[in-house]
Motif scaffolding. Structure first.
Motif, short mmCIF file in Angstrom:
data_model
loop_
_atom_site.label_atom_id
_atom_site.label_comp_id
_atom_site.label_asym_id
_atom_site.label_seq_id
_atom_site.Cartn_x
_atom_site.Cartn_y
_atom_site.Cartn_z
N GLN A 144 11.46 -2.20 66.13
CA GLN A 144 10.79 -0.92 65.93
C GLN A 144 10.66 -0.22 67.28
O GLN A 144 10.07 -0.78 68.21
CB GLN A 144 9.40 -1.14 65.30
N LEU A 170 5.02 6.82 75.13
CA LEU A 170 4.94 6.22 73.80
C LEU A 170 5.46 7.21 72.77
O LEU A 170 5.30 8.43 72.91
CB LEU A 170 3.49 5.85 73.48
N ALA A 180 3.53 -4.90 73.30
CA ALA A 180 3.40 -3.65 72.57
C ALA A 180 1.95 -3.18 72.52
O ALA A 180 1.65 -2.00 72.70
CB ALA A 180 3.96 -3.80 71.15
N ARG A 216 11.64 -1.43 72.41
CA ARG A 216 11.47 -1.76 70.99
C ARG A 216 10.65 -3.04 70.82
O ARG A 216 10.88 -4.02 71.54
CB ARG A 216 12.83 -1.96 70.31
N ILE A 243 9.04 1.86 69.96
CA ILE A 243 7.66 2.26 70.23
C ILE A 243 7.54 3.13 71.48
O ILE A 243 6.53 3.80 71.68
CB ILE A 243 6.73 1.04 70.35
N ARG A 246 0.37 0.29 74.10
CA ARG A 246 -0.28 1.25 73.21
C ARG A 246 -1.76 1.42 73.51
O ARG A 246 -2.27 2.54 73.55
CB ARG A 246 -0.12 0.79 71.76
#
Length: 382
Positions: free
Chosen positions: A336, A381, A297, A328, A338, A301
């Motif tokens: 979550q 994203l 993640a 996720r 993302i 990001r």
């Protein structure tokens, strides 16, 4: 911008580009009486070579197989010939068409036959894109044509203009060049309207602009200006500008190789990146998700990285290769969302290769669609 002595269109400077699709129609390749001629193809090949030497990449979408086949079996060329006969001509002429292009280049020419179905089906779309990118990486020159021997509807429509636009989006091109047998877009057909005025630039393809397009002007071509504007609309939706020019005018083609356009530029309404991100955000999602760890993640990001199997912890649902799915984060707090993206592997495959190194993919699956579970170009994203 200056008016030239050899073209009614005002000279424009081409924008910078690194990869382009060049569409060449039958009217530029067909010889009188059947078969193919290098007369106009040579100048277009020199345009390709000049840009390849400058470090750019070009993909050619070329018509002409049916015209080439007519020279081999002229008895099958009568007007109104059965579709099967035209398909046979395409099969006979395809080798001649590739031979014509190969004679101009020292680098290998690769024949790629596609149907519109290949590009509508997401999994075949990904396979075609991977093949074309690999050919370009190897220094080959892809020459694409419709697979006319099996594509009844596509052959009937003669829609290589639209195919070229789809290919431009497929290979993430910066520009679509369409070589035709007239100088560009006019307010009316200049062959039948003496007062027709050249249109140097089009910022939006309005109904009024579309109404200016006439029919096909050649006995061997099957696409007219209308299909070229349809192609420009498709390319524009992907953020790609389209350039129409006269491939029979040697001065125009030489100028194009030097970064000067004498023809019509049709502007895309948005950037390629914006168009791509919009599609990724709004394309329908398949049920299911790729589950990733915190390290993956952060890489997505903070680093704009692709998703590798080592950072994947599992998959939910039964999606297939090429489906748009959620990505996720899976940790002690639950799941979550993302990101979302196009999966290069099916859910079944992802469960098998998750938390493994990319070099292990082929030994686990018996095949390999690449190192990435989701490539960064296919991911947005949220």
């Amino acid at each position: 911008m200056n008016q030239s002595s050899f073209s009614p269109f005002t000279e424009q400077t081409l924008p910078q580009w690194r990869r382009a699709v060049l569409k060449v129609g039958s009217s530029l390749l067909a010889a009188d009486g059947g078969g193919l001629t290098p007369r106009f193809a040579l100048g277009l090949a020199q345009f390709v070579s000049a840009n390849v030497l400058a470090g750019r990449e070009v993909v050619i979408v070329s018509s002409g197989a049916v015209a080439a086949g007519r020279a081999i079996l002229p008895k099958a060329a009568e007007a109104g010939a059965a579709m099967a006969a035209r398909q046979a001509l395409a099969a006979l002429g395809q080798a001649q068409l590739i031979a014509l292009w190969q004679r101009f280049f020292e680098r290998p020419v690769a024949q790629v036959l596609l149907t519109h179905d290949d590009l509508r089906n997401r999994r075949r779309y990904l396979n075609a894109r991977a093949t074309l990118n690999e050919l370009l990486a190897l220094g080959a020159l892809p020459v694409i044509n419709e697979n006319d021997t099996v594509s009844v509807d596509e052959l009937k429509l003669g829609d290589n203009d639209n195919l070229a636009a789809i290919v431009a989006a497929l290979v993430d091109a910066d520009a679509l060049f369409i070589a035709t047998d007239i100088d560009g877009l006019y307010t009316a057909d200049p062959r039948s309207h003496a007062d027709a005025q050249p249109i140097n630039e089009v910022t939006a393809l309005t109904p009024e602009i579309m109404a200016m397009a006439g029919g096909s002007g050649s006995a061997v071509g099957t696409g007219g200006m209308h299909t070229k504007l349809q192609a420009a609309a498709k390319a524009g939706a992907a953020g790609i500008d389209t350039f129409l020019f006269n491939g029979r005018n040697s001065d125009v083609v030489r100028g194009l190789a030097q970064g000067r356009l004498h023809g019509t530029r049709l502007h895309a309404g948005q950037s390629r990146i914006a168009a791509r991100k919009y599609w990724l955000k709004h394309a329908p999602l398949e049920a299911g998700a790729i589950l990733i760890d915190a390290g993956a993640a952060r890489a997505l990001r903070d680093k704009g990285a692709s998703l590798l199997p080592g950072g994947v912890v599992g998959a939910e649902g039964e999606f297939r290769r090429g489906d748009m799915v959620e990505v996720r984060l899976f940790d002690a707090q639950g799941q979550q969302q993302i990101a979302r993206g196009v999966s290069q592997y099916s859910a079944v495959d992802i469960r098998r290769i998750s938390q493994h190194h990319t070099r292990e993919i082929e030994s686990i699956l018996g095949y390999n669609y690449g190192d990435n579970v989701v490539h960064r170009d296919d991911l947005v994203l949220l």
